[in-house]
Structures are given as C-alpha cells and as structure tokens.
Design a protein around this motif. Structure first.
Motif, PDB file in Angstrom:
ATOM      1  N   ASN A  28       0.853  -1.180   0.000  1.00  0.00           N
ATOM      2  CA  ASN A  28       0.000   0.000   0.000  1.00  0.00           C
ATOM      3  C   ASN A  28       0.892   1.234   0.000  1.00  0.00           C
ATOM      4  OD1 ASN A  28      -1.866   2.007   0.282  1.00  0.00           O
ATOM      5  ND2 ASN A  28      -2.465   1.478   2.354  1.00  0.00           N
ATOM      6  N   SER A  30      -0.412   4.072  -1.319  1.00  0.00           N
ATOM      7  CA  SER A  30      -1.408   5.101  -1.632  1.00  0.00           C
ATOM      8  C   SER A  30      -1.513   6.181  -0.563  1.00  0.00           C
ATOM      9  CB  SER A  30      -2.789   4.457  -1.814  1.00  0.00           C
ATOM     10  OG  SER A  30      -3.310   4.029  -0.565  1.00  0.00           O
ATOM     11  N   TYR A  63      -1.756  -1.050  -3.876  1.00  0.00           N
ATOM     12  CA  TYR A  63      -2.633   0.117  -3.794  1.00  0.00           C
ATOM     13  C   TYR A  63      -1.805   1.366  -4.045  1.00  0.00           C
ATOM     14  CZ  TYR A  63      -6.398  -2.768  -2.157  1.00  0.00           C
ATOM     15  OH  TYR A  63      -7.389  -3.714  -2.092  1.00  0.00           O
ATOM     16  N   VAL A  64      -2.265   2.167  -5.012  1.00  0.00           N
ATOM     17  CA  VAL A  64      -1.550   3.382  -5.414  1.00  0.00           C
ATOM     18  C   VAL A  64      -2.507   4.570  -5.352  1.00  0.00           C
ATOM     19  CG1 VAL A  64       0.054   2.112  -6.915  1.00  0.00           C
ATOM     20  CG2 VAL A  64      -2.071   3.026  -7.877  1.00  0.00           C
ATOM     21  N   ASP A  65      -1.944   5.775  -5.489  1.00  0.00           N
ATOM     22  CA  ASP A  65      -2.779   6.975  -5.508  1.00  0.00           C
ATOM     23  C   ASP A  65      -3.218   7.288  -6.940  1.00  0.00           C
ATOM     24  OD1 ASP A  65      -0.604   8.238  -6.775  1.00  0.00           O
ATOM     25  OD2 ASP A  65       0.022   9.267  -4.951  1.00  0.00           O
ATOM     26  N   CYS A 105      -6.425   1.716  -7.325  1.00  0.00           N
ATOM     27  CA  CYS A 105      -6.417   3.105  -6.863  1.00  0.00           C
ATOM     28  C   CYS A 105      -7.349   3.217  -5.662  1.00  0.00           C
ATOM     29  CB  CYS A 105      -6.853   4.049  -7.978  1.00  0.00           C
ATOM     30  SG  CYS A 105      -6.849   5.781  -7.458  1.00  0.00           S
ATOM     31  N   GLN A 107      -8.068   5.660  -3.630  1.00  0.00           N
ATOM     32  CA  GLN A 107      -8.952   6.831  -3.610  1.00  0.00           C
ATOM     33  C   GLN A 107     -10.162   6.621  -4.516  1.00  0.00           C
ATOM     34  OE1 GLN A 107      -5.427   8.897  -4.711  1.00  0.00           O
ATOM     35  NE2 GLN A 107      -5.729  10.455  -3.135  1.00  0.00           N
TER      36      GLN A 107
END
Length: 165
Positions: A28, A30, A63-65, A105, A107
């Motif tokens: 993670n 993000s 998990y990325v932004d 993503c 978000q």
C-alpha cells in the motif's frame, strides 16, 4: 468491528494448500487506509481458483494513488484517466500457474463506494475479485462481458459476506 490498516509494505505468508510455491503480497503506497483483511483476500483467491479451475502462484496487490494509476494507465495502456484497477498477467496463459499484479487506486475505490452507495469494504473486495477475474481470463470490454463479470463478483461477495468483517 471492521479492522482497517495502513501498510507501507507487508508480505503475507504463502498461501499453501497442495502447492510447492505460492506467494501473495500486498503493498500500500497510496497513503490511504485499506479496509481489507488478509484472510478474506485468501478466501477470495481460493473461491475463484475453485470456480474457475485456475491457480494463482504469484499475486501482487498494490494500492496506489490517483497520480500513479494515471501514470500506469498512460504508460502501459495509452489511456489518460483514473481507473479503479489495472490488471497485469505475466505468465504464458497457463491457468495452473497464473502470475500477476493488480494495481488498485484506493482513492477511486473509496469514491466509487460513495457513488454506488455501497460499503467501502465491499467495494474494495469487489475490485480485488474483478482483478482476479481479469487474471483468470475474463474481459469486460463488451456489455455481455461486463454483465458476466458483475454477476461473478456478486456471487463471490455473497460467499464471503464482507459486511461481517
């Protein structure tokens, strides 16, 4: 009460049943809290493996932004927009040894849960299921394919009952 956690990097234990080597990792990067649990993700993997007659030997969930998902989307798919998930399969179409990465993503998934009036935990698990189905060979580029994937996602969610976690 549902547990959430913030990970910078966490490697979960190998998922072992009858396999010599299987690996699942979750990263993670993000900056967001991710409302998922390792044991539930492992249940999802096992459910899809059994139903689709496939085996995941290496699975990375990242998990990325929003900036990073757009960068990945542009660089690898020539698409310039935010999406909830991008799936990459690395093996040579051997359904007994699937290797892949799911870039999610965080978000966007959270936003979707509000847009669709669903529980955020349920939406996070739905996206994982969606990515696993892509790795197993499903495609949602047609209306028929999208409908089929949504039905399989719903069936899988019913089996784990995410609201109880």
């Amino acid at each position: 009460m549902q547990a959430t956690f913030r990970l910078m990097m966490k490697i979960f234990p190998d998922i072992t049943e009858q396999d010599n080597y299987r690996k699942f990792t979750l990263n993670n990067i993000s900056g967001e809290e991710i409302p998922v649990q390792e044991d539930v993700i492992q249940d999802l993997i096992r459910i899809i493996e059994a139903r689709e007659n496939v085996t995941f030997i290496y699975l990375e969930l990242v998990y990325v932004d929003e900036d990073e998902i757009v960068r990945i989307n542009k660089e690898h798919l020539n698409r310039d927009y935010i999406t909830d998930i991008i799936s990459f399969r690395y093996d040579e179409s051997n359904n007994n040894a699937i290797e892949g990465t799911l870039f999610c993503c965080a978000q966007r998934i959270d936003e979707q849960s509000h847009e669709f009036a669903t529980d955020p935990t349920t939406e996070f698990y739905r996206i994982i299921i969606h990515g696993l189905l892509h790795l197993a060979g499903y495609d949602d580029q047609t209306k028929k394919g999208k409908t089929e994937m949504t039905q399989l996602e719903n069936e899988t969610l019913e089996q784990i009952n995410p609201s109880s976690y």
